[in-house]
Motif scaffolding. Structure first.
Motif, short mmCIF file in Angstrom:
data_model
loop_
_atom_site.label_atom_id
_atom_site.label_comp_id
_atom_site.label_asym_id
_atom_site.label_seq_id
_atom_site.Cartn_x
_atom_site.Cartn_y
_atom_site.Cartn_z
N PHE A 45 -6.81 0.79 12.23
CA PHE A 45 -5.72 0.28 13.06
C PHE A 45 -6.26 -0.47 14.28
O PHE A 45 -5.65 -1.44 14.74
CB PHE A 45 -4.79 1.42 13.46
N LYS A 46 -7.40 -0.04 14.77
CA LYS A 46 -8.04 -0.76 15.87
C LYS A 46 -8.39 -2.18 15.42
O LYS A 46 -8.17 -3.15 16.15
CB LYS A 46 -9.29 -0.02 16.34
N MET A 47 -8.92 -2.30 14.21
CA MET A 47 -9.26 -3.62 13.69
C MET A 47 -8.01 -4.46 13.46
O MET A 47 -7.98 -5.66 13.77
CB MET A 47 -10.06 -3.49 12.40
N ALA A 48 -6.96 -3.86 12.90
CA ALA A 48 -5.71 -4.60 12.69
C ALA A 48 -5.16 -5.12 14.01
O ALA A 48 -4.67 -6.25 14.09
CB ALA A 48 -4.68 -3.71 11.99
N SER A 49 -5.26 -4.31 15.05
CA SER A 49 -4.79 -4.73 16.36
C SER A 49 -5.64 -5.87 16.91
O SER A 49 -5.11 -6.85 17.45
CB SER A 49 -4.82 -3.54 17.33
N GLU A 50 -6.94 -5.76 16.77
CA GLU A 50 -7.83 -6.81 17.27
C GLU A 50 -7.62 -8.13 16.53
O GLU A 50 -7.69 -9.21 17.13
CB GLU A 50 -9.29 -6.36 17.13
N LEU A 51 -7.35 -8.05 15.23
CA LEU A 51 -7.11 -9.24 14.43
C LEU A 51 -5.68 -9.76 14.57
O LEU A 51 -5.37 -10.86 14.12
CB LEU A 51 -7.39 -8.94 12.95
N ASP A 52 -4.82 -8.94 15.17
CA ASP A 52 -3.40 -9.24 15.32
C ASP A 52 -2.72 -9.48 13.97
O ASP A 52 -1.98 -10.44 13.78
CB ASP A 52 -3.19 -10.45 16.24
N VAL A 53 -2.99 -8.57 13.03
CA VAL A 53 -2.30 -8.60 11.74
C VAL A 53 -1.54 -7.30 11.56
O VAL A 53 -2.00 -6.23 11.99
CB VAL A 53 -3.28 -8.80 10.56
N PRO A 54 -0.35 -7.34 10.97
CA PRO A 54 0.45 -6.13 10.83
C PRO A 54 0.00 -5.23 9.68
O PRO A 54 -0.64 -5.69 8.72
CB PRO A 54 1.86 -6.68 10.56
N VAL A 55 0.34 -3.96 9.80
CA VAL A 55 0.10 -2.97 8.75
C VAL A 55 1.45 -2.61 8.14
O VAL A 55 2.34 -2.14 8.85
CB VAL A 55 -0.59 -1.71 9.29
N TYR A 56 1.59 -2.84 6.86
CA TYR A 56 2.84 -2.55 6.15
C TYR A 56 2.66 -1.22 5.44
O TYR A 56 1.77 -1.07 4.60
CB TYR A 56 3.12 -3.67 5.14
N PHE A 57 3.49 -0.24 5.76
CA PHE A 57 3.43 1.06 5.10
C PHE A 57 4.38 1.07 3.90
O PHE A 57 5.58 0.84 4.04
CB PHE A 57 3.80 2.19 6.06
N HIS A 58 3.82 1.36 2.74
CA HIS A 58 4.60 1.40 1.50
C HIS A 58 4.72 2.84 1.01
O HIS A 58 3.79 3.63 1.17
CB HIS A 58 3.91 0.54 0.43
N PRO A 59 5.85 3.20 0.41
CA PRO A 59 6.00 4.57 -0.09
C PRO A 59 4.97 4.93 -1.16
O PRO A 59 4.42 4.07 -1.84
CB PRO A 59 7.42 4.57 -0.69
N SER A 60 4.73 6.22 -1.30
CA SER A 60 3.83 6.74 -2.32
C SER A 60 4.37 8.10 -2.78
O SER A 60 5.23 8.69 -2.14
CB SER A 60 2.42 6.90 -1.75
N PHE A 61 3.86 8.57 -3.90
CA PHE A 61 4.32 9.85 -4.44
C PHE A 61 4.03 10.99 -3.46
O PHE A 61 2.97 11.03 -2.83
CB PHE A 61 3.66 10.13 -5.79
N ILE A 62 4.97 11.88 -3.33
CA ILE A 62 4.84 12.99 -2.39
C ILE A 62 4.15 14.19 -3.05
O ILE A 62 4.00 14.25 -4.28
CB ILE A 62 6.21 13.40 -1.84
N ALA A 63 3.72 15.12 -2.25
CA ALA A 63 3.00 16.29 -2.75
C ALA A 63 3.89 17.11 -3.68
O ALA A 63 5.09 17.27 -3.43
CB ALA A 63 2.54 17.14 -1.58
N PRO A 64 3.33 17.66 -4.76
CA PRO A 64 4.12 18.47 -5.70
C PRO A 64 4.87 19.62 -5.02
O PRO A 64 6.00 19.94 -5.40
CB PRO A 64 3.07 18.98 -6.69
N ALA A 65 4.26 20.24 -4.02
CA ALA A 65 4.93 21.35 -3.34
C ALA A 65 6.17 20.88 -2.61
O ALA A 65 7.17 21.60 -2.53
CB ALA A 65 3.96 22.01 -2.36
N VAL A 66 6.14 19.65 -2.08
CA VAL A 66 7.30 19.08 -1.41
C VAL A 66 8.39 18.78 -2.43
O VAL A 66 9.58 19.05 -2.20
CB VAL A 66 6.91 17.82 -0.62
N THR A 67 7.99 18.21 -3.57
CA THR A 67 8.96 17.95 -4.64
C THR A 67 9.64 19.24 -5.08
O THR A 67 10.86 19.30 -5.23
CB THR A 67 8.26 17.30 -5.84
N LYS A 68 8.85 20.28 -5.27
CA LYS A 68 9.41 21.56 -5.73
C LYS A 68 10.38 22.13 -4.72
O LYS A 68 11.45 22.63 -5.09
CB LYS A 68 8.26 22.55 -5.99
N HIS A 69 10.04 22.04 -3.44
CA HIS A 69 10.87 22.65 -2.40
C HIS A 69 12.18 21.90 -2.20
O HIS A 69 13.24 22.52 -2.05
CB HIS A 69 10.10 22.69 -1.08
N TYR A 70 12.13 20.56 -2.20
CA TYR A 70 13.30 19.77 -1.84
C TYR A 70 14.07 19.19 -3.02
O TYR A 70 15.29 19.00 -2.93
CB TYR A 70 12.89 18.61 -0.92
#
Length: 222
Positions: A45-70
């Motif tokens: 993130f320090k490098m992204a800030s220095e380069l002035d480029v954005p970081v796009y967060f994309h969804p990913s599969f959640i932990a099995p324990a979280v799936t089981k609970h919710y």
């Protein structure tokens, strides 16, 4: 990027931007069960800030324990559980928490120029900005309320959820300079991708920002 080695990832990000002409970086919501607010990943993130480029967060599969609970239940099929825990809701909850963790970690006090992009109208977070301010401000140790960083450092895209009420809500919470049009191609190919832009409640100036100018600015496309 080899995010398991953050310094190598930062070096590769610099090469990708300066030598290959990349305009940003896409990360999943976590890596090996570790969220990216962990200080371990700070060099990226320090490098992204220095380069002035954005970081796009994309969804990913959640932990099995979280799936089981919710999301699991004997009352519905494994298919329903799979959708409920992923594209239906779970992915969005998870990556929204990642973005909130970035704010709470204080990274924007360290890197005030860092820009994040959050899809699906902010992955549920904008609805709770006032609540997060009320509950976290006194205890977070941040220089400003949660919403200050979110509205300053985060940009939202619809990711193909082309709903007028959600656009109007995001506009009210974030302002026109922090909304970027997207349709999540090839995963989503809405039939109203053009007519949606033709039928918003945005002013002509706001529509230009949403449709292209905000993206051109933060991704340095012009």
């Amino acid at each position: 990027m080899p995010v398991g080695d953050p310094q190598a990832a930062a070096t590769e990000l610099k090469r990708a931007v300066n030598e290959l002409g990349f305009n940003g970086v896409l990360l999943k919501s976590h890596y090996q069960d570790r969220f990216f607010d962990d200080p371990f990943y700070f060099p990226i993130f320090k490098m992204a800030s220095e380069l002035d480029v954005p970081v796009y967060f994309h969804p990913s599969f959640i932990a099995p324990a979280v799936t089981k609970h919710y999301f699991e239940s004997a009352e519905w099929s494994d298919v329903v559980t799979g959708i409920f825990s992923s594209a239906g809701y779970g992915w969005h909850m998870d990556v929204g928490i990642q973005v909130m963790r970035m704010v709470i970690s204080g990274i924007f006090d360290k890197l005030p120029n860092l820009k994040l992009v959050s899809g699906h109208w902010g992955e549920l977070v904008p609805m709770f900005l006032a609540r997060l301010d009320d509950e976290l401000t006194a205890y977070s140790g941040l220089k400003h309320p949660f919403s200050y960083y979110y509205r300053k450092n985060v940009y939202l895209t619809p990711s193909g959820i082309l709903s007028k009420p959600q656009l109007n809500f995001a506009l009210a919470e974030m302002g026109p300079e922090h909304l970027i049009y997207s349709i999540d191609y090839p995963y989503k190919q809405p039939t109203n991708s053009k007519t949606y832009l033709e039928n918003t409640d945005l002013s002509a100036e706001q529509l230009e920002l949403f449709a292209h100018q905000n993206a051109e600015k933060i991704f340095h496309l012009k």
